[in-house]
Design a protein around this motif. Structure first.
Motif, PDB file in Angstrom:
ATOM      1  N   ILE A   1      -2.374 -21.083 -83.487  1.00 43.22           N
ATOM      2  CA  ILE A   1      -3.784 -20.700 -83.435  1.00 43.22           C
ATOM      3  C   ILE A   1      -4.466 -21.184 -84.704  1.00 43.22           C
ATOM      4  N   TRP A   2      -5.473 -22.039 -84.512  1.00 47.22           N
ATOM      5  CA  TRP A   2      -6.237 -22.615 -85.611  1.00 47.22           C
ATOM      6  C   TRP A   2      -7.647 -22.034 -85.598  1.00 47.22           C
ATOM      7  N   PRO A   3      -8.338 -22.022 -86.736  1.00 47.01           N
ATOM      8  CA  PRO A   3      -9.585 -21.245 -86.834  1.00 47.01           C
ATOM      9  C   PRO A   3     -10.796 -21.865 -86.139  1.00 47.01           C
ATOM     10  N   GLU A   4     -11.871 -21.119 -86.176  1.00 50.06           N
ATOM     11  CA  GLU A   4     -13.163 -21.554 -85.653  1.00 50.06           C
ATOM     12  C   GLU A   4     -13.573 -22.890 -86.294  1.00 50.06           C
ATOM     13  N   THR A   5     -14.068 -23.802 -85.469  1.00 49.12           N
ATOM     14  CA  THR A   5     -14.461 -25.157 -85.899  1.00 49.12           C
ATOM     15  C   THR A   5     -13.412 -25.797 -86.808  1.00 49.12           C
ATOM     16  N   ALA A   6     -12.131 -25.569 -86.488  1.00 50.13           N
ATOM     17  CA  ALA A   6     -11.062 -26.225 -87.255  1.00 50.13           C
ATOM     18  C   ALA A   6     -11.214 -27.737 -87.170  1.00 50.13           C
ATOM     19  N   ILE A   7     -11.649 -28.222 -85.990  1.00 46.55           N
ATOM     20  CA  ILE A   7     -12.024 -29.629 -85.829  1.00 46.55           C
ATOM     21  C   ILE A   7     -13.546 -29.640 -85.792  1.00 46.55           C
ATOM     22  N   ALA A   8     -14.139 -29.950 -86.937  1.00 47.15           N
ATOM     23  CA  ALA A   8     -15.565 -29.702 -87.129  1.00 47.15           C
ATOM     24  C   ALA A   8     -16.465 -30.826 -86.631  1.00 47.15           C
TER      25      ALA A   8
ATOM     26  N   ILE B   1     -17.689 -33.450 -80.814  1.00 46.51           N
ATOM     27  CA  ILE B   1     -16.912 -34.233 -79.849  1.00 46.51           C
ATOM     28  C   ILE B   1     -17.478 -34.004 -78.453  1.00 46.51           C
ATOM     29  N   ASN B   2     -17.631 -35.086 -77.710  1.00 43.48           N
ATOM     30  CA  ASN B   2     -18.067 -34.987 -76.327  1.00 43.48           C
ATOM     31  C   ASN B   2     -16.981 -34.268 -75.530  1.00 43.48           C
ATOM     32  N   GLU B   3     -17.319 -33.135 -74.987  1.00 43.34           N
ATOM     33  CA  GLU B   3     -16.331 -32.292 -74.306  1.00 43.34           C
ATOM     34  C   GLU B   3     -15.677 -32.991 -73.119  1.00 43.34           C
TER      35      GLU B   3
ATOM     36  N   ILE C   1      -4.492 -23.122 -79.620  1.00 44.97           N
ATOM     37  CA  ILE C   1      -5.862 -22.634 -79.452  1.00 44.97           C
ATOM     38  C   ILE C   1      -6.588 -22.971 -80.742  1.00 44.97           C
ATOM     39  N   THR C   2      -7.633 -23.751 -80.651  1.00 46.16           N
ATOM     40  CA  THR C   2      -8.343 -24.171 -81.848  1.00 46.16           C
ATOM     41  C   THR C   2      -9.847 -24.174 -81.628  1.00 46.16           C
ATOM     42  N   GLY C   3     -10.569 -23.999 -82.703  1.00 46.69           N
ATOM     43  CA  GLY C   3     -12.021 -24.126 -82.653  1.00 46.69           C
ATOM     44  C   GLY C   3     -12.427 -25.586 -82.779  1.00 46.69           C
ATOM     45  N   VAL C   4     -13.440 -25.972 -82.008  1.00 46.87           N
ATOM     46  CA  VAL C   4     -13.952 -27.346 -82.010  1.00 46.87           C
ATOM     47  C   VAL C   4     -15.469 -27.292 -81.856  1.00 46.87           C
ATOM     48  N   SER C   5     -16.153 -28.218 -82.504  1.00 45.17           N
ATOM     49  CA  SER C   5     -17.587 -28.389 -82.262  1.00 45.17           C
ATOM     50  C   SER C   5     -17.748 -29.407 -81.140  1.00 45.17           C
TER      51      SER C   5
ATOM     52  N   GLN D   1     -31.264 -37.996 -71.227  1.00 42.88           N
ATOM     53  CA  GLN D   1     -30.292 -37.000 -70.803  1.00 42.88           C
ATOM     54  C   GLN D   1     -30.513 -35.707 -71.580  1.00 42.88           C
ATOM     55  N   TYR D   2     -29.945 -34.633 -71.049  1.00 38.73           N
ATOM     56  CA  TYR D   2     -29.981 -33.352 -71.733  1.00 38.73           C
ATOM     57  C   TYR D   2     -28.626 -33.087 -72.375  1.00 38.73           C
ATOM     58  N   VAL D   3     -28.627 -32.378 -73.499  1.00 33.81           N
ATOM     59  CA  VAL D   3     -27.372 -32.111 -74.195  1.00 33.81           C
ATOM     60  C   VAL D   3     -27.318 -30.659 -74.644  1.00 33.81           C
ATOM     61  N   ASP D   4     -26.165 -30.072 -74.528  1.00 31.54           N
ATOM     62  CA  ASP D   4     -25.883 -28.731 -75.054  1.00 31.54           C
ATOM     63  C   ASP D   4     -24.836 -28.862 -76.152  1.00 31.54           C
ATOM     64  N   VAL D   5     -25.013 -28.109 -77.219  1.00 31.91           N
ATOM     65  CA  VAL D   5     -24.037 -28.050 -78.305  1.00 31.91           C
ATOM     66  C   VAL D   5     -23.340 -26.701 -78.237  1.00 31.91           C
ATOM     67  N   PHE D   6     -22.005 -26.684 -78.446  1.00 33.57           N
ATOM     68  CA  PHE D   6     -21.238 -25.456 -78.297  1.00 33.57           C
ATOM     69  C   PHE D   6     -20.351 -25.193 -79.502  1.00 33.57           C
ATOM     70  N   ASN D   7     -20.197 -23.914 -79.822  1.00 31.79           N
ATOM     71  CA  ASN D   7     -19.128 -23.454 -80.707  1.00 31.79           C
ATOM     72  C   ASN D   7     -17.978 -23.105 -79.759  1.00 31.79           C
ATOM     73  N   THR D   8     -16.968 -23.946 -79.746  1.00 30.23           N
ATOM     74  CA  THR D   8     -15.993 -23.945 -78.658  1.00 30.23           C
ATOM     75  C   THR D   8     -14.593 -23.572 -79.124  1.00 30.23           C
ATOM     76  N   ALA D   9     -13.867 -22.891 -78.252  1.00 28.51           N
ATOM     77  CA  ALA D   9     -12.414 -22.748 -78.388  1.00 28.51           C
ATOM     78  C   ALA D   9     -11.790 -23.592 -77.281  1.00 28.51           C
ATOM     79  N   VAL D  10     -10.769 -24.356 -77.636  1.00 25.07           N
ATOM     80  CA  VAL D  10     -10.106 -25.193 -76.648  1.00 25.07           C
ATOM     81  C   VAL D  10      -8.613 -24.896 -76.637  1.00 25.07           C
ATOM     82  N   HIS D  11      -8.039 -24.903 -75.465  1.00 19.63           N
ATOM     83  CA  HIS D  11      -6.606 -24.675 -75.283  1.00 19.63           C
ATOM     84  C   HIS D  11      -5.954 -26.001 -74.914  1.00 19.63           C
ATOM     85  N   ILE D  12      -5.006 -26.427 -75.753  1.00 18.93           N
ATOM     86  CA  ILE D  12      -4.303 -27.688 -75.551  1.00 18.93           C
ATOM     87  C   ILE D  12      -2.829 -27.386 -75.334  1.00 18.93           C
ATOM     88  N   GLU D  13      -2.234 -28.019 -74.324  1.00 18.25           N
ATOM     89  CA  GLU D  13      -0.825 -27.774 -74.031  1.00 18.25           C
ATOM     90  C   GLU D  13      -0.099 -29.101 -73.833  1.00 18.25           C
TER      91      GLU D  13
END
Length: 540
Positions: free
Chosen positions: A270-277, A280-282, A307-311, A332-344
């Protein structure tokens, strides 16, 4: 009136002394509101005009002292823009809660005008709970100072939060204070010994029964064995500079710290919020160099999940959400997110977008009405109120079926939001946060303490990864089993127990404040009708 003002100030100071993270003073919560109640009683009985205004002003001052001393650290996240701007902006969280608290007390006064003390005091509790619930649901939400949070440092006392959530603590505090207040009034008004004896018995019962029940629960609670090995990482990157670092360098730090403690059977990193700051296009995360770097690390651990935080950001052809912004150059329209992503270890990616957004920094309250404040809020480390979110709580599932609740920073203080994920199958709570904005203040300690409440409410382990500290493991009783120091680069490892059983609170969520809000609305309606009734009678 000076005496009443001093009583209100005394209440504010007692509440501050009792508040987390101060240890050994929680008991003061049971007496801290008595001076405030006495001050209101004095004003109600005084031969003065505009009593309602006096009550509102007096209680506001006391609650403002409590709030500003307890959350002084909010200023730290703004001070880089200079005191001339920072001080007025920080007055919003310092004063908004006290204004709502004072409004609850003013409604109590209005109730006293149309009914007796015996009805008005329970109504006060309902008005207060109504304020607390409002302050966790509207655009300016900031439920940090919910009274029930005050027991976070004395978690052995409130094991019954698994039935009530923090609002049970709010009711407990008010019940004890009201009974003490009535005991004082009975002495001042020379009421009968029998009445005073009943008050003493009631006070002792209300204080001792919940406390005794909780201690029995705490010392007899046994976790079911269902182990999972988890590593939480604290990279300790300055939050004000981390967004300028190359992504590969951040990931290298995270993987090295993870490797330092990992075992062949480790299931979660488990890595912190916005660990990858870096943004990145989701939709293309799976084809980025950052993803390849993470997968290379994960290949060493057969059962490993991250589980890591990503912008992240996401493009749309049209305005699919209220927060999507039009990009003129691409139409185009764009949304920015404070995201958690699960990688396996498969190609599957799971995303969760932070939903309980910080007013100002991540979500602009009341939309276009406050748009002129965007440049100021930009200094809070968000997207000037432009983050997108998702409507429902999320759960990350591994290939083996383990469910994890991704909780991002500020969301820690929403009990019902966490309970929603637990109802969906979360077997432990993964909190990822970045508390460095507040520096080495009590804000980071309070944030950690509040996580203990989520563990108790749902009987789930909490695995907390904080960028600069404090990272920790919290068991199902709310004990902090391991924790890091502040502002150090480190990692922690722990075998936790997964749990699939649902507590009463996990199943029903915030039923208490919803009932309290309904009763508060009925109380307001009663006040209006009782005041309107004499006018109708007079006109007839």
């Amino acid at each position: 009136m000076k005496k009443n003002l001093l009583l209100a100030v005394f209440s504010g100071l007692l509440l501050w002394i009792a508040w987390p993270p101060t240890p050994y003073t929680t008991l003061l919560l049971f007496v801290a509101l008595v001076p405030m109640l006495i001050a209101m009683e004095n004003i109600i009985n005084a031969p003065v005009k505009k009593k309602g205004q006096f009550i509102f002003a007096t209680t506001f001052i006391g609650f403002f002292i409590w709030n500003s001393l307890s959350i002084y650290w909010v200023y730290n996240s703004l001070k880089t823009i200079g005191p001339l701007i920072a001080i007025p902006i920080t007055l919003i969280p310092y004063a908004l809660g006290p204004l709502l608290m004072a409004a609850a007390c003013w409604l109590y006064f209005r109730m006293r005008l149309v009914t007796g003390r015996a009805w008005a005091l329970p109504a006060l509790v309902c008005f207060w709970i109504g304020y607390e619930y409002l302050h966790q649901t509207w655009d300016l939400k900031f439920p940090w100072m919910t009274l029930g949070n005050g027991f976070a440092v004395s978690h052995k006392w409130i094991q019954w939060y698994e039935y009530t959530g923090v609002y049970g603590g709010t009711i407990w505090v008010w019940a004890c204070n009201i009974l003490l207040f009535l005991l004082y009034i009975s002495l001042r008004e020379a009421q009968t010994k029998t009445y005073r004896s009943k008050l003493v018995i009631a006070l002792v019962s209300v204080l001792i029964i919940p406390l005794g029940f909780s201690l029995v629960q705490y010392y007899n609670y046994q976790e079911q064995e269902n182990p999972s090995n988890v590593v939480v990482v604290q990279p300790n990157i300055d939050p004000y500079t981390k967004f300028n670092l190359p992504a590969y360098q951040e990931i290298q730090t995270l993987t090295q710290l993870s490797d330092s403690l990992a075992q062949p059977n480790t299931e979660y990193f488990i890595w912190p919020e916005t660990a990858i700051a870096q943004d990145i296009n989701e939709d293309r995360l799976g084809s980025t160099p950052e993803y390849a770097q993470v997968k290379k690390f994960l290949n060493k651990y057969k059962n490993g999940n991250i589980i890591t935080g990503v912008s992240t950001y996401k493009f749309y052809k049209d305005a699919q959400t209220l927060t999507a912004q039009l990009m003129p150059e691409s139409n185009q329209y764009v949304d920015v997110f404070n995201t958690a992503v699960h990688i396996e270890n498969s190609d599957k990616l799971q995303f969760y977008h932070k939903s309980k957004l910080v007013p100002g920094a991540e979500a602009l309250p009341f939309g276009s009405l406050l748009s002129f404040l965007k440049p100021v809020f930009a200094h809070l480390g968000g997207s000037t109120g432009g983050y997108g979110s998702q409507k429902e709580a999320g759960v990350f599932y591994t290939e083996s079926g383990i469910g994890a609740d991704p909780v991002i920073c500020y969301e820690t203080i929403w009990g019902d939001w966490v309970a929603q994920s637990v109802r969906k199958g979360a077997q432990f709570i993964a909190i990822i946060t970045n508390d460095g904005w507040w520096e080495n203040t009590s804000g980071k300690d309070q944030h950690l303490d509040y996580a203990k409440l989520r563990a108790i409410e749902n009987r789930r382990w909490v695995c907390r990864s904080a960028n600069t500290g404090i990272s920790a493991f919290i068991n199902q009783r709310g004990d902090i089993v391991k924790q890091s120091s502040w502002w150090v680069k480190t990692a922690l490892k722990q075998d936790i127990n997964l749990n699939s059983e649902l507590t009463f609170y996990s199943q029903h969520g915030d039923y208490l404040p919803k009932a309290g809000c309904l009763l508060a609305l009925l109380g307001v309606a009663f006040i209006i009708l009782r005041q309107f009734k004499p006018r109708v009678a007079a006109s007839n």
